[in-house]
Design an enzyme around this catalytic site. Structure first.
Site, mmCIF file in Angstrom:
data_model
loop_
_atom_site.group_PDB
_atom_site.id
_atom_site.type_symbol
_atom_site.label_atom_id
_atom_site.label_comp_id
_atom_site.label_asym_id
_atom_site.label_seq_id
_atom_site.Cartn_x
_atom_site.Cartn_y
_atom_site.Cartn_z
ATOM 1 N N SER A 16 -3.485 -1.509 -9.920
ATOM 2 C CA SER A 16 -2.769 -1.048 -11.123
ATOM 3 C C SER A 16 -1.257 -1.237 -10.971
ATOM 4 C CB SER A 16 -3.110 0.415 -11.446
ATOM 5 O OG SER A 16 -2.508 1.297 -10.541
ATOM 6 N N ASN A 17 -0.719 -1.091 -9.768
ATOM 7 C CA ASN A 17 0.715 -1.365 -9.571
ATOM 8 C C ASN A 17 1.004 -2.851 -9.729
ATOM 9 O OD1 ASN A 17 2.517 1.029 -8.781
ATOM 10 N ND2 ASN A 17 0.620 1.426 -7.637
ATOM 11 N N MET A 88 -3.958 -2.323 2.252
ATOM 12 C CA MET A 88 -4.360 -1.295 3.212
ATOM 13 C C MET A 88 -4.369 -1.787 4.657
ATOM 14 S SD MET A 88 -4.606 1.266 1.286
ATOM 15 C CE MET A 88 -5.500 2.522 2.198
ATOM 16 N N ILE A 90 -1.585 -2.088 8.208
ATOM 17 C CA ILE A 90 -0.253 -1.993 8.799
ATOM 18 C C ILE A 90 0.185 -3.428 9.111
ATOM 19 C CG2 ILE A 90 1.031 -1.135 10.805
ATOM 20 C CD1 ILE A 90 -1.121 1.160 10.813
ATOM 21 N N HIS A 107 4.539 4.005 -1.986
ATOM 22 C CA HIS A 107 3.716 5.018 -1.322
ATOM 23 C C HIS A 107 3.629 6.248 -2.225
ATOM 24 C CE1 HIS A 107 1.896 7.275 1.894
ATOM 25 N NE2 HIS A 107 2.748 8.255 1.663
ATOM 26 N N ASP A 139 8.537 -1.572 7.613
ATOM 27 C CA ASP A 139 8.671 -1.922 9.026
ATOM 28 C C ASP A 139 7.274 -1.831 9.643
ATOM 29 O OD1 ASP A 139 8.209 0.755 9.483
ATOM 30 O OD2 ASP A 139 10.255 1.220 10.118
ATOM 31 N N GLY A 141 5.845 0.504 11.244
ATOM 32 C CA GLY A 141 5.235 1.832 11.293
ATOM 33 C C GLY A 141 4.400 2.103 10.043
ATOM 34 N N GLU A 172 4.641 5.715 -10.503
ATOM 35 C CA GLU A 172 4.652 4.493 -9.672
ATOM 36 C C GLU A 172 4.855 3.256 -10.549
ATOM 37 O OE1 GLU A 172 1.528 4.024 -6.744
ATOM 38 O OE2 GLU A 172 1.163 6.170 -6.702
HETATM 39 C C1 GRF Z 1 -1.043 3.516 -5.018
HETATM 40 O O1 GRF Z 1 -1.136 4.910 -5.131
HETATM 41 C C2 GRF Z 1 0.051 3.135 -4.077
HETATM 42 O O2 GRF Z 1 1.121 4.023 -4.074
HETATM 43 C C3 GRF Z 1 -0.654 3.156 -2.733
HETATM 44 O O3 GRF Z 1 -1.937 2.675 -2.993
HETATM 45 C C4 GRF Z 1 -2.283 2.922 -4.350
HETATM 46 C C5 GRF Z 1 -2.646 1.599 -4.936
HETATM 47 O O4 GRF Z 1 -3.107 1.735 -6.247
HETATM 48 N N1 GRF Z 1 0.071 2.397 -1.748
HETATM 49 P P1 GRF Z 1 -3.238 0.456 -7.162
HETATM 50 O O5 GRF Z 1 -4.179 -0.500 -6.441
HETATM 51 O O6 GRF Z 1 -1.891 -0.134 -7.344
HETATM 52 O O7 GRF Z 1 -3.834 0.956 -8.439
#
Ligand code: GRF
Length: 219
Positions: A16-17, A88, A90, A107, A139, A141, A172
């Site tokens: 969605s982002n 998902m 690091i 985040h 980074d 971490g 977001e």
């Molecule tokens: C969002 O909450 C983002 O902040 C986090 O993972 C989620 C991803 O959601 N890093 P989407 O796939 O963008 O809907």
């Protein structure tokens, strides 16, 4: 406005982002969407003729080799900047070394509070009165890189994890495109480990009620 900044988005899920970035891109242009798995969000990008690629972990001997393939694909698509959006993994130090300052993440918490997973449940459990999201440089971490900007909402007494997550997600989708537009316009940058924002970026953030963390510098 000059040439849009070519960016690549890395996702692992619904995207969605990624969608918010594609829909509201002004000073930047999404040139590819890449994933470590067959993520739901890839279809939306493909339908808009944005090149997509999947590089699953099982195709590589190590996570480093997998990430080399993903980031090479980003570079080969013309990206000069990369946005992680629900990616998902690091990021390996070798990749950070190459992309530091040109790699950001969103985040779902007000960092440095609640890095890692299950941020909404943890915010509710600890009785926070406000919560939100953060965009930061990446980074090696877990959600530890230099902060750029945040958006905050209140936590209501009757909030569930779902209602809180949904309120934060709306923020977001406003914050992430704004940050990338400011970066594309040269109003936000990284010097060493320090995020720098111009006065113009600070005013624009204030107009939108975004928060600029205190340990940033000003030009
Ligand atoms: C969002 O909450 C983002 O902040 C986090 O993972 C989620 C991803 O959601 N890093 P989407 O796939 O963008 O809907």
């Amino acid at each position: 406005m000059g040439t849009p900044l070519p960016i690549s988005i890395l996702i692992s899920g619904r995207g969605s982002n990624m969608r918010a970035l594609i829909e509201s891109a002004q000073g930047f242009k999404v040139v590819s969407v890449l994933s470590n798995k067959d993520a739901a969000g890839l279809q939306y990008a493909a339908e808009r003729s944005i090149p997509t690629q999947i590089h699953p972990r099982s195709n590589f001997a190590s996570r480093l080799e997998q990430q080399r393939a993903l980031f090479s694909a980003a570079r080969n698509s013309g990206a000069e900047f990369i946005a992680l959006a629900g990616f998902m993994q690091i990021i390996e130090p070798e990749i950070i070394h190459e992309w530091f300052g040109r790699l950001i993440n969103i985040h779902p918490a007000l960092l440095p509070k609640f890095p890692g997973l299950d941020t909404h449940a943890r915010a509710l459990q600890s009785g926070e009165s406000s919560h939100g999201c953060t965009v930061h440089y990446v980074d090696s971490g877990v959600d530890t890189g230099p902060l750029i900007a945040q958006a905050r909402c209140s936590v209501n007494l009757d909030d569930s994890e779902e209602t809180l997550a949904s309120r934060v997600l709306t923020l977001e989708h406003q914050l992430y495109p704004w940050v990338l537009d400011q970066i594309a316009a040269g109003q936000i940058s990284l010097t060493g480990n320090q995020t720098t924002l111009t006065n113009s970026a600070r005013r624009s953030a204030a107009d939108r009620q975004f928060i600029i963390p205190e340990n940033t510098s000003c030009v």
